[in-house]
Each structure stands twice: as C-alpha cells, then as structure tokens.
Design an enzyme around this catalytic site. Structure first.
Site, short mmCIF file in Angstrom:
data_model
loop_
_atom_site.label_atom_id
_atom_site.label_comp_id
_atom_site.label_asym_id
_atom_site.label_seq_id
_atom_site.Cartn_x
_atom_site.Cartn_y
_atom_site.Cartn_z
N HIS A 1 0.83 -1.21 0.00
CA HIS A 1 0.00 0.00 0.00
C HIS A 1 0.87 1.26 0.00
CE1 HIS A 1 -3.69 2.31 1.00
NE2 HIS A 1 -2.82 3.12 1.61
N GLU A 2 1.80 1.33 0.94
CA GLU A 2 2.62 2.54 1.06
C GLU A 2 3.60 2.67 -0.10
OE1 GLU A 2 1.68 4.67 3.01
OE2 GLU A 2 0.41 3.45 4.30
N HIS B 1 1.95 4.73 -2.78
CA HIS B 1 2.06 6.16 -2.51
C HIS B 1 3.49 6.65 -2.78
CE1 HIS B 1 -1.92 6.39 -0.92
NE2 HIS B 1 -1.68 5.67 0.16
#
Length: 418
Positions: free
Chosen positions: A18-19, A22
């Site tokens: 997920h990170e 980003h």
C-alpha cells in the site's frame, strides 16, 4: 510461533504494498518523500537512504508515507530567531542549525529577519550586534539541524501542493490501487497452483465415505443425464442434487468413452437458509496461466462486492459495529486460517488486501478517500482549500479513527478472553 510469523509477514506485505504505491508515485511526480513507515508509534528500526527515512514502528496499525507539504512543516524560521549557518564550498547554505549551536563551532550565527525556503531559497538577517543586513543563498538540498537531527528543506516544486491535480490524485489513489493489484496477483497464483473450476459437469474428486463413493463414481466422470434430463454444466448438476435430498437419482456418466448408469441418494445437509442434498463430490479444476487471470479478476470483483455490501449494511444499521474486527480479531482469524494450510492463508491475505484498499478509499478524513475529496473540491472550485483547515479536518478524522480502533480492539479482547 507459526501464527506470529504469518501475521507479521501478512501485515508487513499489505502495508508495504500500500505505502509503496504512494511512495513510487510521489517519487515519479518529483515530490520529496521524507519518511516511509511501517506501523505507528515509537521507532523500532530506521535507516536513511538518499532523501527518505525508512522506519519500522512499534504499533501494527498501518503505515504512512510522509510527503513534504502534505502536512504542515515542523520547522519554520521566524524573524528575530538566532540560527547557525554552514556552507558548501561554493558559498551556499547547506546546514541551518536551529538549536544547540554550541555543538557547531564553525557555524555562522545570525539573527533572522526574513527567510524564503519555498521559492527564492534565501535567508536574510544580521550578524549578532551588527546592523548590516546580509543575504544568504540556500542550497536546494540544505538541511535543518534540530536536536542534532537533520531534516531536508522542501522547495515548493518538491512539495505535494505544487503538483498538478492528476498527479496528486494518482499519488493518493496509488496505495489502494496496489492493494487491488496484490489481490489480483494472489488469486491468479492460487488459480494456477490449485486450478480453476471448470464449468463442465465433470467430477474432480470423490470424498471418502460419501454417497458418490458408495455409488461407484470416480474422478473424471462426466455427468451426461440425471433422470433422463440432459446435463451440460456443473451448476445444473449441482442444482438437481441439492433439490433432491434423500431421493434416489439415476445418472448417466461418461467414463473412458463409455456410458455407465449409476444411482445415488444425496445426503440431507442443513445450511443457514435451507436443507440441501449433497453426494460428496468436488468440481474438476483446470490449471491454466491464461485462464487464471480472468479467474482472479472475477474473484477480486466478487470479494469487493461483498465488502461494499457489508459496508452498506453497516451504514444502514443492518451490521453492528460490534461485528467489526481490529488487529486482535484479525490475529485470531489468521491463527485459525494458518491451521488450514498455506493456500488458505494466501487467500485470506488477498481478502485483507482488497479490504484495506476499499476501506482507504472511503471518503473519510485522514484516509486516502478523504484526501481525494479535497483534491476533487479543488478541481471544482478552481482553488485549493486552506491547508490549515484541511489539516484540522484530517487530524480530527485521524483521532476518531484511532478511537474507533480502540473500541474495536476492546471488543475483540472481550470476545476472545472475557
């Protein structure tokens, strides 16, 4: 011990993916990424590479990528403040000593009158007890030094707000997107390793001690007819069996290019809604790389649909908050899944991954969906929302989410231990 290892692996993988979404899109847009963190709270491990601090933190409640300008900067130079300056060989400021200046005897100490570290990259001020104003040019990669910790400055073109609306929206959406892609990938791997259910009425396996074994069915048998009714798909075969518990069924099967007549009496099995018939056979599974892709997309879609329906039920009151699970509940569920085998553990990981992606897209403050709402409002209004007001909204939202996490975790503990 196996459960602990599995939980750490699963949590680390989901948050990292997920990170990383980003992170990579922030980098592609030219944003300065200050920190890439797994977990919250006190640091357990940290290392700095290039511009970014990579940390593992104590509390397994998620993670974050801290981008310059996305939140208010911690250090801000004020008029009258005394700071120390160190310089590059070309005369540009490369270190701004905010405190503990005595530890930097070679620093040039000045009193700040004005500082622009966003656009012009200059600091104006006076030497102590002098009246002549001086102006210093600041290097783009200069750092603040506070309590002997270095923080790189962020010129405006490296900040989140300087990027276009599509770039910012993509950076926010990239985290959930990576969770969706991880789910698709895991289901594709499972589909290839375990096999993909075929739509044909072909028996893949016969359970020991089942009515089908007693009747003489074998793996590979193709069901052609049931009670003179032609059967072509597994769904047709399954429906007829389920609708006739404890009723003898005459079936025509094809085995090794020969047709056989077999009779079987389905067991009566109770489900949540009704009683159905079962004869103890499993569908045939086909291993195919090509077919595993649409299979994984279909499973991802169905799981996403199930999660969205559950969220809708929560909003309408048909689903109680007491039924939500936090880290403790997820750990307990992971423990149960681990006992059933690695493949089921992978499927559980895929389910949590898409759940994480969908939850983060909810239009709630502090979540990716909430931040996307503010980007969307800026696109409609033609100007951004006041950063301080947006920051307050996200702070309140984060506090409420942490409160919800505490309540959910307490409910988990009560269910498991009290």
């Amino acid at each position: 011990m196996n459960t602990i290892i599995a939980f750490i692996f699963m949590f680390g993988l989901l948050v990292f993916v997920h990170e990383f979404g980003h992170f990579i899109f922030a980098k592609r847009a030219g944003m300065l990424v200050r920190e890439f963190a797994i977990g919250f709270g006190p640091k357990v491990f940290s290392t700095k590479r290039s511009e970014t601090l990579y940390t593992i933190r104590l509390l397994p409640l998620g993670g974050y990528v801290r981008v310059a300008g996305e939140d208010p900067e911690i250090i801000d130079l004020k008029p009258g403040q005394h700071i120390g300056l160190e310089f590059t060989p070309t005369g540009k400021v490369n270190k701004i000593i905010v405190n503990n200046k005595s530890k930097h005897p070679n620093a040039h100490v000045i009193e700040v009158e004005h500082a622009d570290l966003d656009h012009r990259l200059i600091i104006e001020g006076y030497e102590i007890d002098e009246s002549d104003k001086l102006q210093f040019e600041v290097d783009r990669k200069a750092v603040f030094v506070m309590d002997e910790n270095e923080t790189q400055i962020a010129p405006y073109d490296r900040q989140f707000a300087s990027k276009t609306i599509p770039q910012r929206a993509m950076q926010l959406f990239a985290g959930p997107m990576m969770n969706f892609l991880l789910t698709i990938f895991i289901f594709a791997v499972l589909g290839f390793i375990q096999g993909i259910p075929t739509d044909e009425a072909i028996i893949g396996d016969v359970l020991q001690g089942s009515p089908a074994e007693d009747a003489g069915f074998q793996a590979g048998d193709r069901i052609i007819k049931i009670e003179d009714n032609p059967v072509t798909t597994w769904e047709e075969f399954q429906m007829i069996v389920q609708e006739n518990p404890e009723q003898e069924l005459a079936m025509t099967v094809e085995r090794a290019n020969e047709q056989l007549e077999l009779s079987v009496v389905p067991n009566r099995v109770e489900t949540k809604d009704m009683e159905v018939g079962q004869i103890g056979v499993q569908i045939e599974l086909e291993k195919s790389i090509i077919k595993s892709i649409p299979y994984s997309l279909e499973r991802t879609y169905l799981m996403a649909k199930l999660i969205l329906v559950s969220l809708a039920n929560l909003v309408t009151g048909q689903f109680s908050i007491d039924m939500l699970s936090g880290p403790v509940g997820i750990y307990d569920a992971t423990n149960q899944v681990v006992q059933t085998g690695f493949m089921n553990f992978l499927s559980w990981t895929a389910a949590l991954s898409i759940n994480l992606g969908i939850i983060n897209l909810l239009p709630l403050p502090a979540l990716d969906g909430g931040r996307l709402i503010f980007v969307g409002l800026e696109a409609v209004r033609g100007k951004p929302i006041d950063p301080q007001k947006e920051g307050i909204v996200h702070f309140i939202g984060f506090a409420l989410l942490m409160l919800l996490m505490i309540v959910v975790t307490w409910n988990d503990i009560q269910r498991l231990f009290l």
